[in-house]
Enzyme design. Structure first.
Site, PDB file in Angstrom:
ATOM      1  N   LEU A   1       0.834  -1.211   0.000  1.00 34.98           N
ATOM      2  CA  LEU A   1       0.000   0.000   0.000  1.00 34.98           C
ATOM      3  C   LEU A   1       0.866   1.258   0.000  1.00 34.98           C
ATOM      4  O   LEU A   1       0.395   2.361   0.176  1.00 34.98           O
ATOM      5  CB  LEU A   1      -0.943  -0.006   1.213  1.00 34.98           C
ATOM      6  CG  LEU A   1      -1.902  -1.206   1.257  1.00 34.98           C
ATOM      7  CD1 LEU A   1      -2.742  -1.193   2.522  1.00 34.98           C
ATOM      8  CD2 LEU A   1      -2.813  -1.209   0.031  1.00 34.98           C
TER       9      LEU A   1
ATOM     10  N   SER B   1       6.156   3.356   1.969  1.00 35.24           N
ATOM     11  CA  SER B   1       7.423   4.047   1.669  1.00 35.24           C
ATOM     12  C   SER B   1       7.161   5.399   1.013  1.00 35.24           C
ATOM     13  O   SER B   1       7.736   6.413   1.420  1.00 35.24           O
ATOM     14  CB  SER B   1       8.334   3.180   0.804  1.00 35.24           C
ATOM     15  OG  SER B   1       7.714   2.842  -0.410  1.00 35.24           O
TER      16      SER B   1
ATOM     17  N   ASP C   1       3.674   6.006  -7.067  1.00 34.52           N
ATOM     18  CA  ASP C   1       3.285   6.036  -5.653  1.00 34.52           C
ATOM     19  C   ASP C   1       3.442   7.423  -5.031  1.00 34.52           C
ATOM     20  O   ASP C   1       2.558   7.908  -4.320  1.00 34.52           O
ATOM     21  CB  ASP C   1       4.107   5.017  -4.852  1.00 34.52           C
ATOM     22  CG  ASP C   1       3.867   3.599  -5.320  1.00 34.52           C
ATOM     23  OD1 ASP C   1       2.989   3.391  -6.191  1.00 34.52           O
ATOM     24  OD2 ASP C   1       4.559   2.684  -4.828  1.00 34.52           O
TER      25      ASP C   1
HETATM   26  P1  ADP Z   1       5.416  -0.593   1.010  1.00 38.05           P
HETATM   27  O1  ADP Z   1       5.834   0.700   0.419  1.00 38.05           O
HETATM   28  O2  ADP Z   1       4.571  -1.400   0.079  1.00 38.05           O
HETATM   29  O3  ADP Z   1       4.753  -0.462   2.343  1.00 38.05           O
HETATM   30  P2  ADP Z   1       8.249  -0.954   1.082  1.00 38.05           P
HETATM   31  O4  ADP Z   1       9.124  -2.127   1.343  1.00 38.05           O
HETATM   32  O5  ADP Z   1       8.437  -0.192  -0.182  1.00 38.05           O
HETATM   33  O6  ADP Z   1       6.737  -1.455   1.244  1.00 38.05           O
HETATM   34  O7  ADP Z   1       8.409   0.106   2.255  1.00 38.05           O
HETATM   35  C1  ADP Z   1       8.339  -0.304   3.593  1.00 38.05           C
HETATM   36  C2  ADP Z   1       9.548   0.242   4.325  1.00 38.05           C
HETATM   37  O8  ADP Z   1       9.422   1.669   4.469  1.00 38.05           O
HETATM   38  C3  ADP Z   1       9.651  -0.268   5.738  1.00 38.05           C
HETATM   39  O9  ADP Z   1      10.324  -1.493   5.785  1.00 38.05           O
HETATM   40  C4  ADP Z   1      10.442   0.848   6.419  1.00 38.05           C
HETATM   41  O10 ADP Z   1      11.812   0.748   6.104  1.00 38.05           O
HETATM   42  C5  ADP Z   1       9.920   2.089   5.714  1.00 38.05           C
HETATM   43  N1  ADP Z   1       8.806   2.700   6.463  1.00 38.05           N
HETATM   44  C6  ADP Z   1       7.573   2.976   5.990  1.00 38.05           C
HETATM   45  N2  ADP Z   1       6.804   3.563   6.936  1.00 38.05           N
HETATM   46  C7  ADP Z   1       7.566   3.667   8.043  1.00 38.05           C
HETATM   47  C8  ADP Z   1       7.357   4.175   9.366  1.00 38.05           C
HETATM   48  N3  ADP Z   1       6.185   4.683   9.748  1.00 38.05           N
HETATM   49  N4  ADP Z   1       8.393   4.094  10.244  1.00 38.05           N
HETATM   50  C9  ADP Z   1       9.575   3.573   9.882  1.00 38.05           C
HETATM   51  N5  ADP Z   1       9.829   3.083   8.653  1.00 38.05           N
HETATM   52  C10 ADP Z   1       8.857   3.116   7.735  1.00 38.05           C
HETATM   53 MG    MG Z   2       7.146   0.927  -1.269  1.00 41.96          MG
END
Ligand code: ADP
Ligand code: MG
Length: 376
Positions: free
Chosen positions: A119, A122, A166
């Site tokens: 979702l 990132s 995104d």
């Molecule tokens: P998606 O974007 O689909 O959720 P991604 O692997 O691209 O999956 O991004 C997830 C990563 O972004 C997490 O593993 C973390 O490193 C970072 N991240 C996202 N939101 C947070 C948050 N609220 N606090 C810390 N890290 C975050």
């Molecule tokens: Mg992502």
């Protein structure tokens, strides 16, 4: 005082100067085409990531996340270096870097977008920081350029070669509308997606799995599409009609052809989907959503058993359209269905997952929500 404000006060000893939020997204149609100058049709979900930021006079970037126990990570602003530091901190610090900010900053993040569920937590994180900094430093960066700065943070500082969808939808979406985004020039059109009055709901099924791509992955697929462009002597797969592309099949090797076939047809599906929505024809729109899944599964080959079971079960129990979203090989699927069918679809998907020995899925729903904004 809000939770993030009081935590910020506790960590940094004063209230934040700026607080901004940015949402995650679902993508209705247009998967794996944003890096090909394609059209995509995502919408922003209601869940947001919040960034609270203040300047400091120490020339140090301090960053903490409520999803990481509020532990503070520090780096002198003169030492920012792509691909360094605690992995999650690269997202917010990458934005500081890509915007060329030279001041010390205290940053606290609180994210409600489920992490790693497809979702786009990132992009929500990057976009919240970018929006907050644009306001704090009065940078006057336009929304398309702010999206590009957030994408640059992820591409270069985090090292993830994502497309532009995104960040664009997180920054440019409007409540009640899906965003038709032209990834070539980042021009947008708001497409009404008013499903509530007609008794429909958009269900998100998070499979909670992430399989590694076994056979070379996304880069190889992207390279196939780029190879098709060069062999066919065109500027972009978006500049060839499905009919002309099919007529030139013999010029491409089978793998290149089938991967690029996904992209060419997917871009057509976005435009057909928009036409269906403009005609309030959700039946046709649902069929297009399902065709996306079939193409991602059979042509682009990025689905997986969990995503297929989710989509197939939703369809079997009344969904108008269901498909995997995001990169693939895990993450989430969506189903556009009658609100009155949601419970039954959830129960049947849970049962089917159990019968297949998959881990239990999670469910969310969301209406199209607003893009990034400053709260104070
Ligand atoms: P998606 O974007 O689909 O959720 P991604 O692997 O691209 O999956 O991004 C997830 C990563 O972004 C997490 O593993 C973390 O490193 C970072 N991240 C996202 N939101 C947070 C948050 N609220 N606090 C810390 N890290 C975050
Ligand atoms: Mg992502």
């Amino acid at each position: 005082m809000s939770v993030i404000n009081s935590k910020f006060q506790e960590l940094f000893g004063a209230a934040p100067e700026v607080v901004a939020v940015a949402p995650g997204r679902v993508n209705l149609v247009g998967e794996h085409v944003d890096f090909l100058d394609g059209f995509v049709l995502p919408f922003a979900i209601k869940d947001v990531t919040t960034a609270a930021i203040s300047r400091n006079s120490d020339s140090v970037i301090r960053v903490a996340s409520m999803q990481r126990d509020g532990e503070i990570f520090e780096i002198p602003v003169a030492e920012l270096e792509p691909l360094t530091g605690e992995p999650w901190t690269r997202y917010p610090i990458g934005v500081v870097w890509s915007l060329g900010i030279k001041s010390g900053l205290n940053i606290l993040i609180d994210g409600q977008v489920p992490l790693g569920a497809g979702l786009s937590s990132s992009a929500a994180l990057e976009s919240s920081v970018a929006t907050a900094l644009n306001h704090l430093f009065d940078l006057k960066i336009t929304k398309p350029n702010l999206s590009l700065a957030a994408q640059k943070a992820e591409n270069v500082y985090v090292g993830m070669p994502c497309g532009i969808m995104d960040q664009s939808v997180s920054i440019m979406a409007n409540e009640g509308f899906a965003l038709l985004l032209d990834c070539r020039d980042l021009s947008t059109q708001d497409i009404e997606f008013d499903i509530e009055p007609v008794g429909l709901e958009l269900l998100v099924i998070d499979t909670q799995v992430h399989h590694a791509l076994v056979d070379g992955g996304y880069a190889e697929r992207r390279a196939s599409c780029e190879k098709a462009v060069s062999v066919l002597g065109i500027t972009s797969l978006r500049d060839i009609s499905v009919e002309d592309f099919v007529a030139r099949k013999s010029e491409l090797d089978p793998v290149t052809y089938i991967r690029a076939f996904h992209a060419v047809t997917e871009m057509r599906r976005v435009l057909d989907g928009v036409a269906a929505l403009k005609a309030n024809d959700f039946e046709t729109f649902g069929k297009i959503v399902t065709e996306c899944h079939q193409s991602l599964r059979d042509n682009y080959t990025v689905s997986c058993p969990e995503l297929d079971v989710a989509a197939d079960t939703a369809l079997k129990y009344g969904s108008l359209g269901s498909r995997m979203i995001g990169g693939g090989y895990g993450g989430s699927a969506i189903s556009l269905n009658k609100k009155s069918d949601t419970e039954k679809i959830k129960v049947e998907i849970r049962k089917a997952f159990e019968a297949n020995g998959f881990i239990a899925p999670r469910f969310f729903t969301s209406l199209p929500s607003a893009g990034a904004r400053v709260l104070n």
